[in-house]
Design an enzyme around this catalytic site. Structure first.
Site, PDB file in Angstrom:
ATOM      1  N   ASP A 534      16.398  -2.658  16.261  1.00 16.13           N
ATOM      2  CA  ASP A 534      15.845  -2.697  14.902  1.00 16.13           C
ATOM      3  C   ASP A 534      15.258  -4.090  14.688  1.00 16.13           C
ATOM      4  O   ASP A 534      15.991  -5.078  14.594  1.00 16.13           O
ATOM      5  CB  ASP A 534      16.988  -2.411  13.907  1.00 16.13           C
ATOM      6  CG  ASP A 534      16.511  -2.337  12.466  1.00 16.13           C
ATOM      7  OD1 ASP A 534      15.429  -2.890  12.170  1.00 16.13           O
ATOM      8  OD2 ASP A 534      17.241  -1.753  11.638  1.00 16.13           O
ATOM      9  N   HIS A 535      13.950  -4.150  14.607  1.00 15.18           N
ATOM     10  CA  HIS A 535      13.285  -5.457  14.565  1.00 15.18           C
ATOM     11  C   HIS A 535      13.509  -6.181  13.236  1.00 15.18           C
ATOM     12  O   HIS A 535      13.181  -7.364  13.099  1.00 15.18           O
ATOM     13  CB  HIS A 535      11.787  -5.287  14.841  1.00 15.18           C
ATOM     14  CG  HIS A 535      11.158  -6.483  15.499  1.00 15.18           C
ATOM     15  ND1 HIS A 535      11.790  -7.703  15.624  1.00 15.18           N
ATOM     16  CD2 HIS A 535       9.947  -6.647  16.089  1.00 15.18           C
ATOM     17  CE1 HIS A 535      11.000  -8.558  16.234  1.00 15.18           C
ATOM     18  NE2 HIS A 535       9.871  -7.947  16.536  1.00 15.18           N
ATOM     19  N   ARG A 536      14.081  -5.496  12.270  1.00 14.87           N
ATOM     20  CA  ARG A 536      14.425  -6.195  11.016  1.00 14.87           C
ATOM     21  C   ARG A 536      15.620  -7.103  11.235  1.00 14.87           C
ATOM     22  O   ARG A 536      15.829  -8.065  10.502  1.00 14.87           O
ATOM     23  CB  ARG A 536      14.773  -5.183   9.912  1.00 14.87           C
ATOM     24  CG  ARG A 536      13.607  -4.300   9.499  1.00 14.87           C
ATOM     25  CD  ARG A 536      14.072  -3.203   8.567  1.00 14.87           C
ATOM     26  NE  ARG A 536      15.115  -2.381   9.178  1.00 14.87           N
ATOM     27  CZ  ARG A 536      15.745  -1.388   8.564  1.00 14.87           C
ATOM     28  NH1 ARG A 536      15.436  -1.099   7.312  1.00 14.87           N
ATOM     29  NH2 ARG A 536      16.666  -0.682   9.173  1.00 14.87           N
ATOM     30  N   ILE A 538      16.927  -7.858  14.674  1.00 11.03           N
ATOM     31  CA  ILE A 538      16.923  -8.534  15.978  1.00 11.03           C
ATOM     32  C   ILE A 538      15.496  -8.918  16.339  1.00 11.03           C
ATOM     33  O   ILE A 538      14.580  -8.088  16.220  1.00 11.03           O
ATOM     34  CB  ILE A 538      17.528  -7.595  17.044  1.00 11.03           C
ATOM     35  CG1 ILE A 538      19.023  -7.445  16.758  1.00 11.03           C
ATOM     36  CG2 ILE A 538      17.293  -8.116  18.455  1.00 11.03           C
ATOM     37  CD1 ILE A 538      19.612  -6.195  17.272  1.00 11.03           C
TER      38      ILE A 538
END
Ligand code: CAO
Length: 562
Positions: A534-536, A538
């Protein structure tokens, strides 16, 4: 400071305040609703007679008010200036906006007007005619509440019209079947326009004729019902001694014979629903109407919108995306329909929701597991342990070690998006393929278990999952998931993060590859892995660190002992 008083309520007294629409200190525009009152026949907003600041509210929800009662005090705004005093009780100066409607009496009784009348009990076709609209013309149709062929009861709503001052319903003049409807939402109508036709089954003689008696509502309760059905009160058209603004009548409902499409809501709420493009019927059906007698309140519309934004996406489309058009495949050849299992349906919804909600990025890497495989195979061959060792328990153990070192992967984003909830336990989900669909049992407290213990847990859970015997507890509490397709094949795939987790490791089939080592090509067993995250939560650097560390641990599995 001026007083806002209750205007003529069309003969009603002791009317209940059901909504306070403003607070002290609020800045209001002229005609903004101050309070909403309700009789058993109608809901009316009492609007601000002028722009200004609300100083004090003199009533609360549940209070009963009558004509002339002070509901609030207001400091007229700069623009309201000299007009301010014109609107207070007892002031003789006409309201500035009364010119809009020619200064009519604020209460204009409107009764359906039709030239066609019939005796009681006979079935007659008659036109549906727009009645006197209290001086308004070219009034916008905001809702067509019936369809051709629909059976309606007398007083069921046919159309809802809206001026900038009032919302009005045009009720059915009689019980019967709608034969035609000639208008649609957005059309403009005026008194006398024929909007359709009805085949009425019972018409009381004289019921549709115009009536002049403007006080009959208080006189005769049997007549009152029909007389109240389209009683329009022009917003500022007040010429009475009491210069308080007249109420704007919202949608009157009698509670009986209400058609599906008829919803009980005030003009402000209807406006809000239209702005959101929301059907009030759907609001009622989905989140309900929380006002008295199922009146739809502003919060109901807002809750409905929130609900729709959060709702699980389905094949019907999500996040505003158009659904995939339905295709009749039988046009191209034979087809058969196979029902999805319960688990397949649940995981389809869950995966779709995860995929739409999480900004996914996938980090790929390759891990040399030649030495680990040698070790694993030798252990299995020796037969020292009862449990067969596959690669998976080593992966589970290695992942848990990395989670300890990089706790951001062992976390969930709080629903408000403001906080990261970091877990201090290490439960790892393992995707298991079953006849019924994908299941993810959870190996608990991996940090306290050896690779052999983990192998035993994995084997037991995989067997239970395939036999349909997993207990609900075994499927809960996962911090991070591993999906291994290595026993099957494939060179890479991009797994979907199993929300509310923030990352998942996908494992493909290891294969022998030539690796340049110490000046020569060496045949090495290379395991492809894919970390979706989850780029939010990591960033890419951390993801690359994760797979790099995982690689170190598995390329020299002695690290797993440390
Ligand atoms: N590369 C090469 N061989 C692998 C491997 C890999 N990455 N992973 C496993 N293998 C080998 C195993 O070591 C085993 O070999 P041996 O018989 O020689 O010892 C063989 O493949 C079969 O392993 P397995 O599948 O029985 O056991 P496992 O512990 O590796 O996996 C389980 C268990 C439950 C994860 C697996 O059976 C399974 O169901 N996988 C599917 C997961 C899934 O559906 N994911 C969803 C993807 S998205 O829809």
């Amino acid at each position: 400071m001026d007083e806002i008083r209750v205007p003529d309520l069309g003969g009603f007294e002791g009317v209940e305040v059901i909504e306070i629409s403003v607070s002290s200190g609020d800045k209001v525009e002229q005609d903004d609703a101050i309070i909403v009152v309700e009789t058993d026949k109608a809901t009316m907003e009492i609007p601000a007679p002028m722009a200004g600041e609300i100083i004090e509210l003199k009533v609360k929800e549940g209070d009963k008010v009558s004509e002339g009662d002070v509901v609030a005090t207001i400091n007229a705004g700069a623009n309201a200036g000299s007009d301010a005093g014109d609107h207070t009780a007892g002031d003789e100066t006409p309201d500035s906006s009364s010119a809009d409607d020619g200064g009519q009496d604020q209460t204009t009784e409107v009764v359906s007007d039709t030239t066609s009348q019939s005796g009681v009990g006979s079935a007659t076709e008659q036109p549906l005619v727009v009645p006197d609209l209290g001086g308004f013309s070219d009034v916008e149709v905001i809702e067509v509440s019936v369809e051709v062929g629909q059976q309606v009861a007398e007083e069921d709503t046919l159309l809802v019209l809206e001026t900038d001052k009032a919302t009005m319903e045009i009720p059915a003049p009689a019980e019967g079947e709608i034969l035609s409807i000639k208008v649609k939402a957005g059309d403009k109508v005026s008194e006398g326009d024929v909007i359709g036709a009805i085949k009425s089954v019972s018409v009381a003689t004289g019921e549709f004729s115009n009536k002049d008696d403007k006080t009959s509502g208080a006189e005769d309760s049997s007549q009152q019902n029909s007389e109240e059905k389209v009683k329009v009160q022009g917003g500022s058209a007040d010429t009475s001694k009491d210069k308080a603004s007249a109420p704007r009548q919202s949608v009157p409902q009698t509670g009986h014979g209400r058609s599906d499409k008829t919803v009980y809501a005030g003009p402000a709420v209807r406006k809000l629903a239209r702005e959101f493009g929301v059907s009030l019927n759907e609001v009622v059906a989905t989140t309900g109407a929380s006002g008295p007698r199922e009146r739809v309140l502003q919060e109901d519309v807002q809750n409905y919108v929130k609900h729709r934004l959060n709702e699980a996406p389905t094949t019907k489309g999500g996040s505003g995306i158009e659904p995939i058009p339905e295709v009749d495949f039988s046009r191209f050849g034979n087809v058969r329909h196979e029902a999805l299992s319960r688990i397949q349906k649940i995981s389809a919804q869950h995966l779709h929701r995860c995929w739409l909600n999480i900004p996914h990025v996938t980090q790929f890497d390759e891990i040399d597991i030649t030495d680990l495989e040698d070790f694993r195979k030798s252990v299995n061959q020796q037969g020292t342990y009862e449990t067969k060792l596959t690669l998976l328990p080593f992966l589970v153990k290695a992942v848990q070690k990395v989670l300890v070192e990089m706790p951001r992967f062992n976390a969930s984003l709080a629903p408000d998006g403001e906080t990261l909830i970091v877990k201090e336990y290490y439960h790892i989900g393992v995707a298991v393929d079953t006849d019924q669909g994908l299941m993810v049992p959870v190996v608990k407290n991996v940090d306290t278990k050896s690779v052999l213990n983990i192998a035993a847990d994995c084997m037991q859970y995989a067997q239970q999952a395939r036999a349909g015997k997993l207990k609900p507890d075994a499927l809960q509490g996962s911090c991070f998931s591993i999906s291994s397709l290595g026993g099957i094949g494939g060179t890479q795939f991009t797994p979907i993060v199993n929300a509310p987790e923030v990352a998942i490791l996908g494992v493909s089939k290891a294969a022998i590859k030539p690796i340049w080592q110490e000046g020569e090509w060496q045949p090495r067993l290379i395991l492809p892995v894919a970390l979706s995250y989850d780029h939010r939560v990591i960033d890419g650097v951390l993801a690359a660190k994760f797979t790099t560390r995982l690689k170190q641990l598995l390329e020299d599995s002695r690290h797993l002992l440390l």
